[in-house]
Design a protein around this motif. Structure first.
Motif, PDB file in Angstrom:
ATOM      1  N   GLY A 101      -9.355   5.292  -1.691  1.00 35.00           N
ATOM      2  CA  GLY A 101      -9.259   4.879  -0.294  1.00 35.00           C
ATOM      3  C   GLY A 101      -8.116   3.912  -0.143  1.00 35.00           C
ATOM      4  N   PHE A 102      -8.022   3.282   1.009  1.00 34.51           N
ATOM      5  CA  PHE A 102      -6.927   2.340   1.233  1.00 34.51           C
ATOM      6  C   PHE A 102      -6.979   1.185   0.232  1.00 34.51           C
ATOM      7  CE2 PHE A 102      -5.875  -1.854   2.880  1.00 34.51           C
ATOM      8  CZ  PHE A 102      -4.497  -1.703   3.078  1.00 34.51           C
ATOM      9  N   ALA A 103      -5.805   0.820  -0.288  1.00 38.97           N
ATOM     10  CA  ALA A 103      -5.679  -0.364  -1.131  1.00 38.97           C
ATOM     11  C   ALA A 103      -4.218  -0.786  -1.152  1.00 38.97           C
ATOM     12  CB  ALA A 103      -6.165  -0.093  -2.553  1.00 38.97           C
ATOM     13  N   THR A 161     -11.131  -8.017  -2.572  1.00 34.45           N
ATOM     14  CA  THR A 161      -9.909  -8.346  -3.300  1.00 34.45           C
ATOM     15  C   THR A 161     -10.241  -8.329  -4.785  1.00 34.45           C
ATOM     16  OG1 THR A 161      -8.959  -9.683  -1.534  1.00 34.45           O
ATOM     17  CG2 THR A 161      -8.176 -10.114  -3.764  1.00 34.45           C
ATOM     18  N   ASN A 219     -14.685   1.191  -3.728  1.00 32.65           N
ATOM     19  CA  ASN A 219     -14.442   2.110  -2.606  1.00 32.65           C
ATOM     20  C   ASN A 219     -15.470   3.231  -2.549  1.00 32.65           C
ATOM     21  OD1 ASN A 219     -12.260   0.602  -1.835  1.00 32.65           O
ATOM     22  ND2 ASN A 219     -10.708   2.051  -2.526  1.00 32.65           N
ATOM     23  N   ILE A 242     -11.381  -0.972  -8.256  1.00 28.50           N
ATOM     24  CA  ILE A 242     -11.229  -0.751  -6.819  1.00 28.50           C
ATOM     25  C   ILE A 242     -11.805   0.600  -6.424  1.00 28.50           C
ATOM     26  CG2 ILE A 242      -8.978   0.389  -6.601  1.00 28.50           C
ATOM     27  CD1 ILE A 242      -9.944  -2.758  -4.681  1.00 28.50           C
ATOM     28  N   ASN A 243     -11.678   1.604  -7.284  1.00 23.36           N
ATOM     29  CA  ASN A 243     -12.275   2.906  -6.993  1.00 23.36           C
ATOM     30  C   ASN A 243     -13.805   2.831  -7.019  1.00 23.36           C
ATOM     31  OD1 ASN A 243      -9.940   4.370  -6.512  1.00 23.36           O
ATOM     32  ND2 ASN A 243      -9.671   4.938  -8.659  1.00 23.36           N
ATOM     33  N   ALA A 295       0.811  -1.220   0.000  1.00 25.53           N
ATOM     34  CA  ALA A 295       0.000   0.000   0.000  1.00 25.53           C
ATOM     35  C   ALA A 295       0.842   1.267   0.000  1.00 25.53           C
ATOM     36  CB  ALA A 295      -0.916   0.000   1.223  1.00 25.53           C
ATOM     37  N   SER A 307     -12.960   2.490   1.967  1.00 27.72           N
ATOM     38  CA  SER A 307     -11.923   1.589   2.470  1.00 27.72           C
ATOM     39  C   SER A 307     -10.993   2.341   3.416  1.00 27.72           C
ATOM     40  CB  SER A 307     -11.119   1.011   1.293  1.00 27.72           C
ATOM     41  OG  SER A 307     -10.129   0.132   1.741  1.00 27.72           O
ATOM     42  N   THR A 311      -5.677   5.179  -5.558  1.00 24.43           N
ATOM     43  CA  THR A 311      -7.075   4.830  -5.306  1.00 24.43           C
ATOM     44  C   THR A 311      -7.721   5.857  -4.381  1.00 24.43           C
ATOM     45  OG1 THR A 311      -6.465   3.417  -3.427  1.00 24.43           O
ATOM     46  CG2 THR A 311      -6.593   2.381  -5.595  1.00 24.43           C
ATOM     47  N   SER A 316      -8.717  -4.007  -0.971  1.00 19.77           N
ATOM     48  CA  SER A 316      -9.108  -2.895  -0.116  1.00 19.77           C
ATOM     49  C   SER A 316      -9.554  -3.486   1.216  1.00 19.77           C
ATOM     50  CB  SER A 316     -10.241  -2.103  -0.765  1.00 19.77           C
ATOM     51  OG  SER A 316     -11.400  -2.911  -0.904  1.00 19.77           O
ATOM     52  N   GLU A 317     -10.189  -2.689   2.029  1.00 19.12           N
ATOM     53  CA  GLU A 317     -10.649  -3.194   3.317  1.00 19.12           C
ATOM     54  C   GLU A 317     -11.685  -4.309   3.148  1.00 19.12           C
ATOM     55  OE1 GLU A 317     -12.770  -1.476   7.421  1.00 19.12           O
ATOM     56  OE2 GLU A 317     -12.651  -0.240   5.608  1.00 19.12           O
TER      57      GLU A 317
END
Length: 710
Positions: free
Chosen positions: A514-516, A539, A573, A569-570, A495, A578, A512, A535-536
């Motif tokens: 958020g978190f990834a 996957t 999120n 992923i965006n 990350a 995330s 991203t 992400s949180e």
């Protein structure tokens, strides 16, 4: 009248008289039994919310769709059926004696083949195998039994039920059985929307399902003339008959979102299977993947796949494939097809070294191939020392996908130990023997996208392996594969956008909302490109590549699978924000600095007992030196801002300055750790390192060559 003709007529009259008051003694199925026994030839796949995903033909010998109630059939079709097949349907009690005697007379006197079977008689003939009509026609005994069965049916079935069952049972043309398949296969029309011309053709087909279009058109015109006004013209009916009957029937089921999953689970005609996929997310994944494949067509990328998992439950939320294949073969399931793993296995390799306390995230690793004492096959890891200093930390090596440090770490961990870890993660079958060292290069090991996604899910779940499943709610069962602190350290590296800066443009391709945490990779043969991360909550794994035998052109970690992964992923999120995961117990957070300062001071994560505040590199002597490449290739298809290159000084001092082509470097190129982040420009250039008194400490000349995709 001949004696033979008179004998035949006498038999038919006797048959009519004897059957007039007799009920068929055999037990007929009820209407509800017939309706319940109706089995479509297709099977249906629906998503977690019941939305349609896919339809698969299970029985290719017949095309039969779900039962259509009579109330949902167009009035035009009901009228056309009656005028064509049984004009006195509502007046008789199963047998139209008037038509029966007339047909018998014509058949005997004029030697014709006129039939007199009512709709009820035809229906019992379809329902009872003993009454099936064979090539030579029914025997007198069969005809007698058919009459009795029809009269018996009329005593227990309503007229509406007889029409209902007839239209859903009769064969119209080819293997089209029932009005639903016929309407959609010939006209692409729902039965409720059949017009008079279409209904006339369908009614005419009942007299000869597979005769030529010209014969059907002639009969259909006769049916149409008996319909209520306004009637379709014979020209209209004829044109439609030729158009619909001169080509093979085709049923368009519309959007087919998950053919690979349908082939996994649909095996029984008529079944309706629910899986964990989300139709909306599946559709978005397909559109995103196909859009990227379209843009990479000139780069010889012709296939791709996407897998999205729920981290907690292991439910497969999206499973998308796209790629060209021969028309006579089934589409390839690329998500399940093993491909060279490239650098995507590195997180598990470095994680094992950290777990065994052989290395830490701050350990210096040698990125120089000169001293690498390993078999020649190690060239598969490639050497990046022409782009970076030959000493990097584990964090930088993993985040930047450097090959030589990974090869050295493999020797440290030992291939056997690493291979066993990969087997435990489910990437290889449990009974696979451990390959010999000189025959094993992790980057060339073939893994499937679905298995790789679940292995990364282990990192997302704190080192716990849980089964993935297409079942709504997932499956039970957990197993701790790696310690939670180790999974947290590896996750923090994946990350770390700052550590990715060594690879030009990689950070922007993986930014991203958020978190990834994410890893990319390109196989040595340049036929596979991966981007796998989490992400949180989710996957996401993406693969694109060339499956037609060639190699991809100018596909990098920046412009390939990573862009699909970033979009997906965006999207996720945006729905489920995330957050950065909380560190588990057993992780020590320590500020560390490096001597020499090849990397800037940072807060680093350690296992207890392995932490250091200062990490030193032996042999730190000699005159100041610029560390960086002497030649660069600039891809003109990628923005230059995404292709920045970092230059270091050894040692590094805050007071020293950088000159680029004789001019002070722009302030935005100067980094907090004293390094220079250079934006490439075509041509030959010179970088100088000067001290506070403008004394030249070192000079490096290099060339940047521009290159674009053909």
């Amino acid at each position: 009248m001949s004696g033979k003709a008179f004998a035949h007529l006498f038999f038919w009259l006797l048959l009519a008289w004897s059957g007039a008051g007799i009920a068929f003694s055999d037990v007929l199925p009820s209407f509800h039994q017939v309706e319940a026994a109706h089995r479509p030839s297709e099977a249906w796949l629906v998503d977690r919310n019941g939305a349609p995903l896919d339809i698969l033909n299970i029985d290719p010998r017949i095309r039969r769709l779900p039962w259509v109630p009579l109330r949902e059939l167009s009035p035009a079709m009901r009228h056309a059926l009656i005028v064509s097949e049984d004009k006195r349907f509502y007046q008789h009690s199963g047998v139209d004696w008037r038509a029966f005697i007339g047909a018998a007379w014509e058949n005997l006197v004029y030697d014709t083949h006129r039939g007199a079977s009512t709709l009820t008689m035809q229906l019992v003939g379809m329902l009872d195998p003993a009454l099936y009509r064979h090539a030579g026609g029914r025997t007198y005994t069969q005809k007698w039994d058919q009459i009795k069965a029809a009269r018996s049916m009329e005593k227990t079935w309503s007229k509406a039920q007889i029409l209902d069952a007839y239209l859903n049972t009769v064969t119209f043309r080819g293997n089209l059985s029932g009005i639903n398949a016929a309407a959609q296969g010939l006209f692409g029309q729902e039965p409720s929307k059949l017009n008079k011309a279409e209904s006339s053709i369908l009614a005419a087909l009942l007299r000869g399902p597979n005769v030529k279009a010209a014969i059907v058109a002639e009969r259909a015109c006769g049916v149409a003339r008996q319909l209520s006004i306004p009637r379709p013209s014979c020209a209209t009916v004829t044109a439609l008959a030729y158009k619909s009957l001169d080509i093979p029937p085709h049923i368009d089921f519309g959007e087919q979102l998950a053919p690979s999953v349908a082939r996994m689970f649909l095996h029984t005609p008529g079944e309706r299977m629910q899986v964990s996929l989300d139709a909306g997310l599946q559709r978005f994944a397909i559109q995103t993947l196909q859009g990227k494949l379209m843009s990479l067509r000139s780069n010889k990328v012709d296939a791709g796949a996407v897998v999205i998992l729920n981290n907690q439950t292991g439910e497969v939320l999206a499973y998308a494939n796209s790629g060209s294949c021969p028309s006579d073969t089934q589409p390839v399931d690329y998500a399940a097809l093993p491909q060279p793993a490239a650098e995507t296995l590195q997180p598990f390799l470095y994680g094992l070294a950290i777990e065994n306390r052989q290395l830490t995230a701050a350990s210096f690793l040698n990125n120089s191939s000169l001293a690498l004492q390993t078999p020649a096959d190690e060239d598969a890891w490639q050497n990046d020392s022409d782009e970076l200093d030959n000493r990097v930390t584990l964090r930088t090596a993993l985040a930047s996908s450097l090959h030589t440090p990974a090869a050295r770490t493999l020797d440290l961990v030992t291939p056997a130990v690493f291979y066993i870890r990969l087997r435990v993660l489910g990437l290889f079958p449990a009974n696979n023997p451990i390959p010999p060292r000189d025959a094993y290069t992790p980057g060339d090991a073939a893994v499937s996208l679905i298995d790789l996604a679940n292995a990364y899910r282990v990192l997302a779940n704190g080192g716990i392996l849980k089964p993935l499943s297409f079942r709504v709610g997932g499956l039970a069962g957990t197993r701790q594969i790696m310690p939670a602190p180790v999974a947290a350290i590896v996750t923090s590296i994946l990350a770390d956008s700052g550590a990715r800066a060594m690879k030009p443009g990689l950070d922007s391709a993986l930014t991203t909302s958020g978190f990834a945490a994410v890893k990319t990779g390109i196989s040595q043969d340049k036929r596979s490109n991966w981007s796998v991360g989490f992400s949180e909550k989710y996957t996401v794994a993406v693969w694109v590549g060339n499956v037609s035998g060639g190699t991809m052109l100018n596909v990098s970690d920046v412009n390939g699978a990573a862009r699909v992964w970033q979009t997906l992923i965006n999207k996720l999120n945006a729905v489920q924000p995330s957050h950065i995961p909380v560190l588990p117990g057993g992780v020590v957070v320590q500020t560390v600095r490096f001597e020499p300062p090849l990397e800037s001071p940072r807060r680093e994560l350690f296992l207890p007992g392995t932490e250091h505040s200062v990490v030193t590199l032996a042999g730190n002597t000699g005159a100041p030196q610029i560390i960086g490449p002497v030649s660069l290739t600039l891809n003109t298809d990628i923005p230059s801002a995404w292709q920045k290159i970092r230059f270091y000084s050894r040692p590094m001092h805050w007071q020293w300055n950088w000159l680029v082509d004789g001019e002070p470097a722009p302030l935005e190129w100067l980094q907090p750790d004293g390094s220079l982040l250079y934006t490439p420009q075509s041509g030959t250039h010179q970088i100088r390192l000067v001290d506070g008194q403008d004394q030249i400490l070192d000079t490096l000349s290099f060339t940047v060559q521009a290159h674009s995709a053909p």
